[in-house]
Design a protein around this motif. Sequence first.
Motif, PDB file in Angstrom:
ATOM      1  N   LEU A 485      31.664 -26.234  -5.293  1.00 54.80           N
ATOM      2  CA  LEU A 485      30.808 -27.398  -5.101  1.00 54.80           C
ATOM      3  C   LEU A 485      29.352 -26.978  -5.267  1.00 54.80           C
ATOM      4  CD1 LEU A 485      32.510 -28.904  -1.908  1.00 54.80           C
ATOM      5  CD2 LEU A 485      32.743 -29.706  -4.267  1.00 54.80           C
ATOM      6  N   ASP A 486      28.618 -27.706  -6.071  1.00 55.19           N
ATOM      7  CA  ASP A 486      27.189 -27.437  -6.252  1.00 55.19           C
ATOM      8  C   ASP A 486      26.444 -28.739  -5.977  1.00 55.19           C
ATOM      9  OD1 ASP A 486      24.884 -26.106  -6.746  1.00 55.19           O
ATOM     10  OD2 ASP A 486      25.148 -25.909  -8.907  1.00 55.19           O
ATOM     11  N   ILE A 487      25.902 -28.841  -4.769  1.00 56.03           N
ATOM     12  CA  ILE A 487      25.335 -30.097  -4.275  1.00 56.03           C
ATOM     13  C   ILE A 487      23.820 -29.977  -4.217  1.00 56.03           C
ATOM     14  CG2 ILE A 487      25.334 -31.736  -2.352  1.00 56.03           C
ATOM     15  CD1 ILE A 487      28.075 -30.412  -1.562  1.00 56.03           C
ATOM     16  N   PRO A 488      23.084 -30.810  -4.934  1.00 55.51           N
ATOM     17  CA  PRO A 488      21.627 -30.676  -4.959  1.00 55.51           C
ATOM     18  C   PRO A 488      20.924 -31.208  -3.712  1.00 55.51           C
ATOM     19  CG  PRO A 488      22.312 -32.480  -6.385  1.00 55.51           C
ATOM     20  CD  PRO A 488      23.558 -31.823  -5.892  1.00 55.51           C
ATOM     21  N   GLU A 489      21.444 -32.310  -3.122  1.00 58.73           N
ATOM     22  CA  GLU A 489      20.714 -32.957  -2.020  1.00 58.73           C
ATOM     23  C   GLU A 489      21.133 -32.404  -0.669  1.00 58.73           C
ATOM     24  OE1 GLU A 489      24.454 -35.302  -2.825  1.00 58.73           O
ATOM     25  OE2 GLU A 489      22.807 -34.507  -4.033  1.00 58.73           O
ATOM     26  N   SER A 490      20.285 -32.615   0.343  1.00 58.80           N
ATOM     27  CA  SER A 490      20.608 -32.200   1.703  1.00 58.80           C
ATOM     28  C   SER A 490      21.613 -33.179   2.307  1.00 58.80           C
ATOM     29  CB  SER A 490      19.343 -32.171   2.564  1.00 58.80           C
ATOM     30  OG  SER A 490      18.743 -33.454   2.624  1.00 58.80           O
ATOM     31  N   MET A 491      22.375 -32.728   3.317  1.00 59.73           N
ATOM     32  CA  MET A 491      23.364 -33.608   3.942  1.00 59.73           C
ATOM     33  C   MET A 491      23.738 -33.101   5.318  1.00 59.73           C
ATOM     34  SD  MET A 491      26.872 -32.741   1.799  1.00 59.73           S
ATOM     35  CE  MET A 491      26.260 -33.686   0.417  1.00 59.73           C
ATOM     36  N   ALA A 501      36.899 -31.353   1.988  1.00 55.35           N
ATOM     37  CA  ALA A 501      38.315 -31.648   2.225  1.00 55.35           C
ATOM     38  C   ALA A 501      38.938 -32.358   1.028  1.00 55.35           C
ATOM     39  CB  ALA A 501      38.464 -32.498   3.486  1.00 55.35           C
ATOM     40  N   GLU A 502      38.234 -33.299   0.454  1.00 60.17           N
ATOM     41  CA  GLU A 502      38.748 -34.017  -0.716  1.00 60.17           C
ATOM     42  C   GLU A 502      38.926 -33.087  -1.912  1.00 60.17           C
ATOM     43  OE1 GLU A 502      35.953 -37.133  -1.316  1.00 60.17           O
ATOM     44  OE2 GLU A 502      36.660 -38.329   0.395  1.00 60.17           O
ATOM     45  N   THR A 503      38.050 -32.102  -2.013  1.00 61.29           N
ATOM     46  CA  THR A 503      38.117 -31.167  -3.138  1.00 61.29           C
ATOM     47  C   THR A 503      39.235 -30.152  -2.968  1.00 61.29           C
ATOM     48  OG1 THR A 503      35.717 -31.391  -3.429  1.00 61.29           O
ATOM     49  CG2 THR A 503      36.784 -29.502  -4.494  1.00 61.29           C
ATOM     50  N   LEU A 551      34.031 -22.113  -2.657  1.00 64.28           N
ATOM     51  CA  LEU A 551      32.603 -21.838  -2.549  1.00 64.28           C
ATOM     52  C   LEU A 551      31.814 -23.130  -2.663  1.00 64.28           C
ATOM     53  CD1 LEU A 551      34.065 -19.241  -3.717  1.00 64.28           C
ATOM     54  CD2 LEU A 551      31.890 -18.641  -4.746  1.00 64.28           C
ATOM     55  N   ALA A 552      30.677 -23.152  -1.997  1.00 69.70           N
ATOM     56  CA  ALA A 552      29.791 -24.306  -2.099  1.00 69.70           C
ATOM     57  C   ALA A 552      28.343 -23.854  -1.987  1.00 69.70           C
ATOM     58  CB  ALA A 552      30.105 -25.334  -1.013  1.00 69.70           C
TER      59      ALA A 552
END
Length: 625
Positions: A485-491, A501-503, A551-552
Amino acid sequence: MVSDSSTGRKNSRLHKSLRFPDLFSIATGAMISSGLFVLPGLAYYYAGPSAIAAYVIAGILILPALFAKAELATAMPKAGGDYYFIDRSLGHLAGTVAGIAAWVSLSIKTAFAFVGIKVFLEVLVPGTYSMEITLAALAVFTFLNLRSASHAGRAQVFMVTGLLTILLVFSVLGNLHTSAARMLPFAPNGIRGIVEATALIFVAFGGLTKAASVAEEAANPRRDIPLSMMASLAVVTFLYFTSVTVCVGTLEGGVLAASMTPLSDAAATFAGRTGFIVMAVAAIFAFLSTANAGILASARFPLAMSRDRLVPAVIGRIGSRSGTPWFSIALTSVFIASMLFVNFVRLVKMASAMQIFLFMLTNVVVIVMRESRIHTYKPSFKSPLYPWMQILGTASMLFFLVMIGTDALIASSAVIFGGSIWYFVYSRKRVQRDSALLHLAARIFPGELKFRNESITRELKKVLMERDIITEDRFDRLVLRSEILDIPESMELKEFLKIAAETIAPSLEMQPAELYQLLLEREKASPTALRPGLAIPHIVVPGNGKFTVNLARCTGGINFGNPSEPVHTVFILAGTMDQRNFHLKALMAIAEITTAPGFDEAWRKCRTTQGLRDLVLLSRRRREV
């Protein structure tokens, strides 16, 4: 008898048999020959006593090229040295030209050595069959190199050890007999004379980087390549300085300027005929050493070009028993033999011009490789003072290239032009590969340029695995199959766990909601953020024989309960109870990976998910195979 496979590509692995003494001796032996036993007279002709300074200046100006080649050779320890570096960074046209220029330059420098043998044989034994003996010596060293690199390496260590001992004694005794009056006027031809002498003798230092061209055969290139080159430069520069000082301080100016045997003539002034003979024998050992190293190193350029299909495959054939590129060695020896009949001074200037040209390109290559941000470019040694060291090196090489002389520039231009013609006629249609230059262009124009493929990235990955002796274990295989997972925004944490979990759920044959609940309960029981920026959620799932590593990266950061320390790197482990032992091993592997110096910065800078995967796969850690 040498046997081979049907093509150079079927049997192309070289034996890793060269260690620090071998690499040091290859670099040192390649420098201490004509540059010391013949060229001091020519250097004095141009610069007078300041020829001493010219040698020191050349030794200093070689530093950018040394640092550049040490960096490139530890990142890409492959046969071919200059050719391989330039081809992978600047593309096939530049690589073809550089490969031919490097082979010609190094072969010519090797021919100097055999010319030197001929000169000193005629001095020691007038009327002898000097050319026949010289050709016989060429045949002997060709045979040694055909046997194996380790045989050639052991011979090199023996010759260089004896040579250094003789030169050290010569320097100590000679300096006791020098006259300060012969040092004045120090620079009778001014700055121009010093510059011309420096440009002329620059080729004397060209052998320093021969260790880079045999890097693929180094047992430990990460350590031994830079260490051997630096040690060699320090030792040889010292001996150049002391030996040339003895020549200038003991010989009359006119005698030295006309001498083709300056060290022997200098030894004769304080040790008589015995001194002359000892230094002449030392000179022959020096030339033999250079000849051996020259054949060993220069034959690797055609080999590397053959592997890349830039020249016919037959040139890259490797003996199945010897592990040496026998066809390339034979071809190189024939070319060297032909150069024995060419004017010596022209040879020196031509080789110097091409060597300077290659040094200039090598400095450019370091800049291109670093700025391309290819994540599999991982030198174990990095050139200091980047990029100023490379800019200085490029500018100084360009200056000396102009100063070397018209004839040499014309001859070198002919080689470059011929290499270009060969590329367009033969090589261009046979190979397509991305270069670091394309990656750099893509960084500058991200919306306009697309890669044909990621071949350079994949190739450097294979090189690194071979360099670091990385054999994939179970953890690596799981990372290869993992979702990234490569997520640009904060969360927030819950939002991230739902996405994770979905991934991951399909690979565990679970429902996303069930997996999410397990991850959430784990965080409530004990937070998995281990340090600022890193979290390792790890859970036990129902069933048997299941284990996943995922990995994320979250550039904006994930709030794992402490908003002031957001998490950017996440390793998620999920496995069944029967995998608990491996669970602990995976945690240990992640600990080694994430505590390595520079990991966080490298993780942040990766441009693709494949880059993140490779960062983990290429990590230096203990592996269970």
